[in-house]
Every structure is written in C-alpha cells, then in structure tokens.
Design a protein around this motif. Sequence first.
Motif: not given
Length: 328
Positions: A198-202, A212-222, A248-253
């Motif tokens: 996530a830091l590298f992505a930032h 995609p999986e790393t992007r999702r994880r980075a967003l979850t950490l944020r 969206s709230t559904s994507y957050l869940h």
Amino acid sequence: MNRLLSDEMVFRSEDVPAADRFDYWTELLGRTHAPMELRSDHVDDFRASQRVLGLGAVTVWSATFQPLVFRRTPKLIRQSDPETYHLSLVVRGSGAGVWRHRETEYKPYDVFINSSSLPNDVYSTGDPVQTVALEVPKALLPLPRDMAGRIVGARVSARDGMGALLAQFLTRLIADPAAYQPSDRPRLATVVTPLVAALFAHLLEADDCLPPETRRRALTLRLQAFIREHLHDPHLTPSSIAAAHHISTSYLHRLFQDEDATVAAWIRRLRLEAARCDLADPAHQDIPIHAIAARWGFPRAADFSRAYRAAYGTTPKDHRHQALHGRA
C-alpha cells in the motif's frame, strides 16, 4: 555474540573483544541482510546491537550503532543479491542515501527505502544511530521492475499517512516480540506485506500498476486507517466511510468480507478496546465511565455496558476497579 532463539537473533558488540567488533558486525550484516562494504571512524571499538526477527520470508529488526557508511557495489550485487526491498524507520540520528538516480537525506521519523539490487552508498550520522527496519522479498511485491527507481530513495514521513501505519506496526512488534508465539510470525508477515504494498502504491500514485487483489488490500488498509483516526466521531458509519472514499457502501462491505468482522463490528471492537484502555489508566480514574463511553462513540451508557460485557465478560465498572486495584 549471536544468540539464536528459533527465528530470533540478538547481537551485542560488547560480547566480543573490542578488536573484533567491527569485522564481526560486517560479517553479521552480510549474513542477515546482504554483503556490504562498511566504513566507520569507530573501528577500534565499535558499538552496536541488533535484534533480528524472522517472520517467514519477511525479516524485521531493530539496530543501534555508531555512525557508518554502508556501500553496496555492483560486484557485491553480482556475488549475492537476496532480491529484497529494505525499509528502515530512522528513530534516532540522520543520514543520506546516494544512488545513480537520486540523492536523499533522512532525519528522525523518516522511512528510508532501498533495494538490495541497486548500487548505493548510505551515510549515517549521530551517536548512536537507531533504526527499526524490515526486508521484504520482491517476489511478494509484484511491482514492475522499472518502477523500482521511483520507489527506492523516496523519503517517506512516518508521522502521518501510510508511513505512520508502517512505523506503528514495526515499533510495536519490535518492542515486545515475546508477546507473539512462533506460529504468529507467518501471520504477521501477511499483515506487514500488504502495508508495504500500500505504501508503494501511494508513492507511485498509480494503483493500476498493482494486481487487483493488492489494490483492494491497499484500499482496505486505507479504510481501516481512516476508521482509527475517526473513532471519536459519533457520525462514523459505513455510509460516511464509503462516502469519504468515493465508493459505494456495498463495495465497502465486500472489502471487509475477508476481515474477521463486519464494518460496524470492526468499529465497535476498536471503540471498546480504546475505552478498555482508558478505564484501566490511572490518569483517567476521575473521569466517569459514561463520559469515557461517550468519548468512544457510545452515547448511551446502557448500550456501552451491554456491549462491554458481551466482549469481555465483565462490566466496565468491575474492570476499572480490578485494573486500578491491582495496580495499587
């Protein structure tokens, strides 16, 4: 002397004769990290200590040492390259890194990023220098090789944002490694590796470079960092979190489906943990329990007591009395 404790190694320079200390430190770094040429004005009686923790493929360590110059030459890289990224939190002292593409100065609470595959000179100043660092295999961070130059040498503040998240993880882990069982260490690696990704992505400002999986994880950490920063906000809800991140709230869940709790349950757990700490703190013993509850997002005392008992098997009042009485 080295003391090998399963996946933990401790070195203290005073455990060997003064004349051997610098050479032994050089050898130690070559075995635990990568071969380097070292220079110092304190060769005759070099003072240093280091603790290395193995988390499976990831390595975390803390080090305190006198000023040094570290050099990785093309010849040393050809001889031995562990193919790792090195991230170091500067706790005390300062320094600079020199690569072909960049020169960067570092001060306390900066995060220093390096690569075992790139020639470099790293200068440290201060007596002593203190760092907390980790090494992550490049194979665990699927970034295009041409992106390395944009990451290596970047100076990252550990006082806020992604740098602060990584620094907090490292300092808490190294402060009490005995709190974790050997079986916990591979699990800890699965926590820190996405943090680094996530830091590298930032830094790259180009999440599209990541799978995609790393992007999702980075967003979850944020998202989790945002929640921690806003626990006091009584209006912190899944919908407000989603709106703040333009999802969206559904994507957050869906993002939290891989966590061990729903979004609301995760918020409630963090708030209960924070309130539990305040209840056991002598500095807060004169603050009413209902005020502590309200501070952490529980405006109704009855709701707080019910949630607290469900989580910890005791009432807030009994926990406070036991914690403060035991301390007395």
